[in-house]
Scaffold this active site. Structure first.
Site, PDB file in Angstrom:
ATOM      1  CG  ASP A  29      32.667  28.104  53.112  1.00  0.00           C
ATOM      2  OD1 ASP A  29      32.348  28.843  52.155  1.00  0.00           O
ATOM      3  OD2 ASP A  29      33.776  28.149  53.664  1.00  0.00           O
ATOM      4  CB  SER A  53      34.450  31.722  52.604  1.00  0.00           C
ATOM      5  OG  SER A  53      35.283  31.010  53.484  1.00  0.00           O
TER       6      SER A  53
END
Length: 399
Positions: A302, A186
């Protein structure tokens, strides 16, 4: 055990209050507060195990913004999905490492470059398995010099000024060199790409403020992804992918046929690198109004939802977490707000800032806190004892 995630900051008692630590100096009792209504960032010159009645009082719950509420919702849903027992396409348990090769190419095509070339168990979370394609393994092997330790940067949402501050200290003091392997999920993946590109952390902080101002003025939820792509495209040099190949591991979460972490370490173009870090940052339903995104023909979300801090290719990895590692129940973390407990915000404040950009002076302070936490860590980990020899990255610019 489900992997830790941003949402775990909210699922434990007293998540709205600051942490309590033993007072290292009982003569210091001042509290300094940086006021940014309706949110505050509190810095303590000391803290006590027995807080005063004022500290014990619970503040009135603040009204959540659309960005924070949306982020919490989709992080919670995604965390539940990831924590479920996963199975292969034929319904078999996906616990055996030997099964990974039986799936052929990770996109179902079975091409040699797309087949799984390495299966890694994380040293902190042994039940979490990461996979690499053959082309990613080959990219790492082509690197002539690898300096240890490598540095892994956690998922952090919009808190990446903290990571930038950590990186600034590590570069200035010779911990990160142009031969230092990097990894991230991320926001951590974005920071790794920035470091490898040769950009200065100060310039990266300025770019962060541009992104933050855009989101504050025009909204964050559902449009952050488009703004992020635009900023990265303008900020990263055209050869960013070449500088990152074999050095930067980007973690993404593939959700079909089973949720699993994938490490990407070979990038075909600057756009491919941006797609990788975009995918690594894709909080479902938050970066864009859709539940997932396609990356190299695979449905992904993610990378921080399978693990915050992926391993690097170095023989030793120092992990950097933008959240208090103790709150997430993580061990083996090198640099985090736990390094400097006198200068920290509450978990709720950090979580809110991770999902909705804070004002510029808060972003500056987060950068400073990252730098300070790294400095505290460095006192017990001298560069002369920890880092292998190799060329140093000077002034944040790759030589």
């Amino acid at each position: 055990m489900a992997p830790p995630s941003l949402s775990s900051l909210l699922h434990s008692p007293n998540s709205h209050s600051s942490f309590s630590f033993p007072n290292p100096n009982p003569n210091l009792t001042h509290r300094y507060t940086l006021r940014t209504p309706p949110r505050t960032l509190t810095f303590l010159s000391t803290s006590n195990r027995n807080p005063s009645p004022t500290d014990q009082s619970s503040p009135a719950p603040a009204k959540k913004s659309i960005a924070v509420a949306t982020g919490e919702l989709f992080l919670g849903l995604a965390s539940r999905l990831i924590s479920r027992p996963s199975r292969g396409p034929n319904g078999e348990e996906a616990a055996s490492v030997a099964m990974f090769e039986n799936y052929g190419g990770i996109d179902g095509g079975g091409t040699s470059k797309e087949r799984i070339g390495a299966v890694l168990e994380d040293e902190i979370e042994p039940e979490v398995v990461w996979e690499q394609r053959l082309k990613d393994v080959e990219a790492e092997r082509q690197r002539r010099v690898v300096t240890s330790p490598g540095f892994s940067f956690s998922a952090a949402g919009l808190l990446f000024p903290y990571h930038l501050g950590v990186a600034q200290f590590l570069i200035e003091n010779g911990y990160i060199k142009e031969t230092t392997p990097l990894a991230g999920s991320s926001a951590g993946a974005i920071v790794c790409a920035v470091i490898a590109s040769g950009a200065s952390m100060d310039e990266a902080l300025k770019a962060t403020k541009i992104l933050a101002e855009d989101c504050r003025n025009r909204g964050t939820a559902f449009r952050l992804g488009a703004v992020l792509r635009d900023v990265l495209d303008k900020f990263l040099p055209e050869d960013a992918h070449i500088r990152s190949n074999g050095r930067v591991r980007v973690a993404v979460t593939q959700i079909l046929w089973r949720p699993r972490g994938l490490l990407v370490d070979k990038f075909d173009s600057k756009e491919d690198l941006i797609n990788a870090v975009f995918t690594s940052s894709f909080i479902p339903g938050y970066l864009a109004p859709r539940p997932a995104t396609f990356f190299r023909k695979r449905l992904c979300i993610d990378g921080g939802l399978t693990l915050f801090m992926p391993p690097t290719s170095a023989k030793q990895t120092v992990r950097v977490c933008a959240f208090p590692a103790s709150r997430l129940g993580l061990e083996g973390i090198g640099i985090s707000p736990d390094c400097n407990p006198e200068n920290r915000a509450s978990p709720r404040e950090l979580f809110n800032w991770a999902l909705e950009p804070a004002e510029d002076h808060i972003l500056d302070r987060l950068f400073e806190l990252g730098y300070q936490d790294a400095a505290v860590w460095a006192k017990e980990n001298p560069v002369s004892e920890l880092v292998d020899g190799g060329p140093v990255v000077g002034n944040g610019l790759a030589q």
